[in-house]
Design a protein around this motif. Structure first.
Motif, PDB file in Angstrom:
ATOM      1  N   TYR A 205       0.833  -1.205   0.000  1.00 59.56           N
ATOM      2  CA  TYR A 205       0.000   0.000   0.000  1.00 59.56           C
ATOM      3  C   TYR A 205       0.869   1.258   0.000  1.00 59.56           C
ATOM      4  O   TYR A 205       0.602   2.223  -0.721  1.00 59.56           O
ATOM      5  CB  TYR A 205      -0.909  -0.030   1.227  1.00 59.56           C
ATOM      6  CG  TYR A 205      -1.698   1.239   1.480  1.00 59.56           C
ATOM      7  CD1 TYR A 205      -2.966   1.403   0.938  1.00 59.56           C
ATOM      8  CD2 TYR A 205      -1.182   2.251   2.281  1.00 59.56           C
ATOM      9  CE1 TYR A 205      -3.702   2.559   1.191  1.00 59.56           C
ATOM     10  CE2 TYR A 205      -1.897   3.407   2.527  1.00 59.56           C
ATOM     11  CZ  TYR A 205      -3.161   3.560   1.980  1.00 59.56           C
ATOM     12  OH  TYR A 205      -3.875   4.705   2.219  1.00 59.56           O
ATOM     13  N   VAL A 206       1.944   1.241   0.794  1.00 60.49           N
ATOM     14  CA  VAL A 206       2.830   2.397   0.901  1.00 60.49           C
ATOM     15  C   VAL A 206       3.708   2.539  -0.332  1.00 60.49           C
ATOM     16  O   VAL A 206       3.923   3.640  -0.847  1.00 60.49           O
ATOM     17  CB  VAL A 206       3.710   2.290   2.168  1.00 60.49           C
ATOM     18  CG1 VAL A 206       4.839   3.321   2.151  1.00 60.49           C
ATOM     19  CG2 VAL A 206       2.851   2.469   3.410  1.00 60.49           C
ATOM     20  N   ASN A 207       4.224   1.432  -0.845  1.00 62.95           N
ATOM     21  CA  ASN A 207       5.240   1.490  -1.894  1.00 62.95           C
ATOM     22  C   ASN A 207       4.994   0.410  -2.939  1.00 62.95           C
ATOM     23  O   ASN A 207       5.049  -0.772  -2.638  1.00 62.95           O
ATOM     24  CB  ASN A 207       6.627   1.318  -1.262  1.00 62.95           C
ATOM     25  CG  ASN A 207       7.758   1.453  -2.272  1.00 62.95           C
ATOM     26  OD1 ASN A 207       7.530   1.784  -3.438  1.00 62.95           O
ATOM     27  ND2 ASN A 207       8.968   1.197  -1.824  1.00 62.95           N
ATOM     28  N   GLY A 208       4.743   0.828  -4.171  1.00 64.11           N
ATOM     29  CA  GLY A 208       4.505  -0.123  -5.256  1.00 64.11           C
ATOM     30  C   GLY A 208       5.744  -0.511  -6.020  1.00 64.11           C
ATOM     31  O   GLY A 208       5.672  -1.302  -6.964  1.00 64.11           O
TER      32      GLY A 208
ATOM     33  N   PRO B  82       0.416  -2.875  -9.684  1.00 60.93           N
ATOM     34  CA  PRO B  82      -1.043  -3.010  -9.797  1.00 60.93           C
ATOM     35  C   PRO B  82      -1.713  -3.253  -8.447  1.00 60.93           C
ATOM     36  O   PRO B  82      -2.791  -2.711  -8.178  1.00 60.93           O
ATOM     37  CB  PRO B  82      -1.216  -4.216 -10.724  1.00 60.93           C
ATOM     38  CG  PRO B  82       0.050  -4.273 -11.514  1.00 60.93           C
ATOM     39  CD  PRO B  82       1.120  -3.831 -10.569  1.00 60.93           C
ATOM     40  N   CYS B  83      -1.064  -4.042  -7.576  1.00 60.92           N
ATOM     41  CA  CYS B  83      -1.602  -4.289  -6.235  1.00 60.92           C
ATOM     42  C   CYS B  83      -1.612  -2.999  -5.424  1.00 60.92           C
ATOM     43  O   CYS B  83      -2.571  -2.716  -4.685  1.00 60.92           O
ATOM     44  CB  CYS B  83      -0.784  -5.361  -5.524  1.00 60.92           C
ATOM     45  SG  CYS B  83      -0.819  -6.982  -6.313  1.00 60.92           S
TER      46      CYS B  83
ATOM     47  N   HIS C 210      -6.811   2.512  -4.112  1.00 61.02           N
ATOM     48  CA  HIS C 210      -8.164   2.799  -4.554  1.00 61.02           C
ATOM     49  C   HIS C 210      -9.195   2.264  -3.555  1.00 61.02           C
ATOM     50  O   HIS C 210     -10.189   2.938  -3.236  1.00 61.02           O
ATOM     51  CB  HIS C 210      -8.407   2.168  -5.934  1.00 61.02           C
ATOM     52  CG  HIS C 210      -9.816   2.327  -6.433  1.00 61.02           C
ATOM     53  ND1 HIS C 210     -10.303   3.525  -6.929  1.00 61.02           N
ATOM     54  CD2 HIS C 210     -10.852   1.434  -6.504  1.00 61.02           C
ATOM     55  CE1 HIS C 210     -11.565   3.366  -7.266  1.00 61.02           C
ATOM     56  NE2 HIS C 210     -11.918   2.117  -7.026  1.00 61.02           N
ATOM     57  N   PHE C 211      -8.930   1.061  -3.044  1.00 57.51           N
ATOM     58  CA  PHE C 211      -9.893   0.408  -2.155  1.00 57.51           C
ATOM     59  C   PHE C 211      -9.928   1.054  -0.771  1.00 57.51           C
ATOM     60  O   PHE C 211     -10.997   1.284  -0.204  1.00 57.51           O
ATOM     61  CB  PHE C 211      -9.549  -1.078  -2.027  1.00 57.51           C
ATOM     62  CG  PHE C 211     -10.539  -1.856  -1.218  1.00 57.51           C
ATOM     63  CD1 PHE C 211     -11.769  -2.223  -1.754  1.00 57.51           C
ATOM     64  CD2 PHE C 211     -10.248  -2.223   0.086  1.00 57.51           C
ATOM     65  CE1 PHE C 211     -12.692  -2.942  -1.000  1.00 57.51           C
ATOM     66  CE2 PHE C 211     -11.172  -2.937   0.849  1.00 57.51           C
ATOM     67  CZ  PHE C 211     -12.394  -3.295   0.301  1.00 57.51           C
ATOM     68  N   TYR C 212      -8.737   1.352  -0.207  1.00 57.10           N
ATOM     69  CA  TYR C 212      -8.663   1.843   1.162  1.00 57.10           C
ATOM     70  C   TYR C 212      -8.594   3.359   1.283  1.00 57.10           C
ATOM     71  O   TYR C 212      -8.814   3.910   2.363  1.00 57.10           O
ATOM     72  CB  TYR C 212      -7.449   1.238   1.883  1.00 57.10           C
ATOM     73  CG  TYR C 212      -7.603  -0.236   2.183  1.00 57.10           C
ATOM     74  CD1 TYR C 212      -8.522  -0.673   3.126  1.00 57.10           C
ATOM     75  CD2 TYR C 212      -6.839  -1.184   1.521  1.00 57.10           C
ATOM     76  CE1 TYR C 212      -8.669  -2.019   3.410  1.00 57.10           C
ATOM     77  CE2 TYR C 212      -6.979  -2.545   1.795  1.00 57.10           C
ATOM     78  CZ  TYR C 212      -7.899  -2.952   2.742  1.00 57.10           C
ATOM     79  OH  TYR C 212      -8.050  -4.285   3.021  1.00 57.10           O
TER      80      TYR C 212
END
Length: 274
Positions: free
Chosen positions: A153-156, A169-170, A176-178
């Motif tokens: 979430y913090v770093n893609g 993508p995750c 987007h979700f949170y």
């Protein structure tokens, strides 16, 4: 001239930060104990492990919560220090707090996102951790899964192009979700999970909130019943009275030095003067 601190200079500033942390805890009657490499350093070297690059302490959950509240409500009293958490810092994915000297700058040398902290002391909250290993394994597995989600979430970005293609993508989906303020809610969810699945009367305590261990690291709760003062770089800091049992549990023969090739700092960052 480079403004990057040498390991020896990091030790000097970290010691000063640890002293300030100790003074704050004494003033506010908060319990803490030297932990991990810092406790090992006190026992084996009477100070820093020569190749270590930070300091660690444990705090019982109730004292940890009081520390969070005090630092949040009294920033001017602890300046130039601050307590960095997921609640206070952008890009902060760690499940533990860092008591940080803000006169210095933390610069990652890996793909880690930048965080506004300097030289720091890691503050690990001690939570109840069950009466047996089976119970602890269930807790550990769940929280490691949740922490991995927060890291993404913090770093893609990954350490390679392929890993980044998998993570990004995750990362986007999680954002987007949170939403962008999920870190402020996440610690509460983790704490509620621990409280639901443990009891204050549990035999063991540990750090389930932030662990990469494959097997739960469960400390006997009674090891933390009393404290003693240990010498560390010419100063005295608190340690569990049963520090020998703790070090043996974590490291085995803790007085034996590791091979020369392993005597190096292991964190991926450098410290500079602001």
């Amino acid at each position: 001239m480079s403004n990057e601190l040498t390991l020896e200079q990091i030790h000097e500033v970290t010691l000063e930060t640890l002293q300030r942390f100790h003074e704050l805890c004494e003033k506010e009657k908060l319990r803490y104990y030297l932990a991990y490499g810092t406790l090992l350093g006190a026992a084996r070297h009477h100070g820093f492990i020569p190749w270590d690059d930070d300091a660690d302490v444990w705090m019982p959950r109730e004292d940890y919560s009081r520390l969070l509240n005090y630092c949040k409500n009294n920033p001017e009293k602890i300046s130039p220090y601050k307590l960095a958490t997921r609640q206070t810092e952008k890009n902060y994915c760690f499940g533990v707090a860092r008591f940080s000297d803000c006169r210095y700058k933390y610069e990652p040398t890996t793909k880690e996102e930048p965080i506004d902290i300097g030289v720091f002391v890691d503050v690990y909250p001690l939570d109840s951790y069950g009466d047996d290993q089976k119970q602890a394994k269930t807790i550990l597995k769940h929280l490691q899964k949740e922490n991995k989600k927060i890291e993404i979430y913090v770093n893609g970005r990954g350490n390679s192009f392929i890993k980044s293609c998998i993570k990004m993508p995750c990362h986007i989906l999680l954002r987007h979700f949170y939403g962008n303020d999920y870190l402020k809610k996440f610690d509460t969810e983790i704490q509620e999970y621990i409280e639901k699945n443990t009891k204050k009367t549990d035999r063991y305590v540990g750090i389930p909130v932030w662990s990469v261990a494959k097997v739960p690291e469960q400390f006997e709760k009674i090891w933390f019943d009393n404290r003693v003062l240990l010498d560390f770089e010419g100063h005295k800091f608190y340690a569990p009275e049963n520090w020998k049992e703790l070090l043996t549990y974590i490291y085995g023969d803790y007085m034996e030095l590791p091979p020369i090739e392993k005597r190096t700092p292991y964190h991926g960052y450098k410290i500079t003067i602001r």
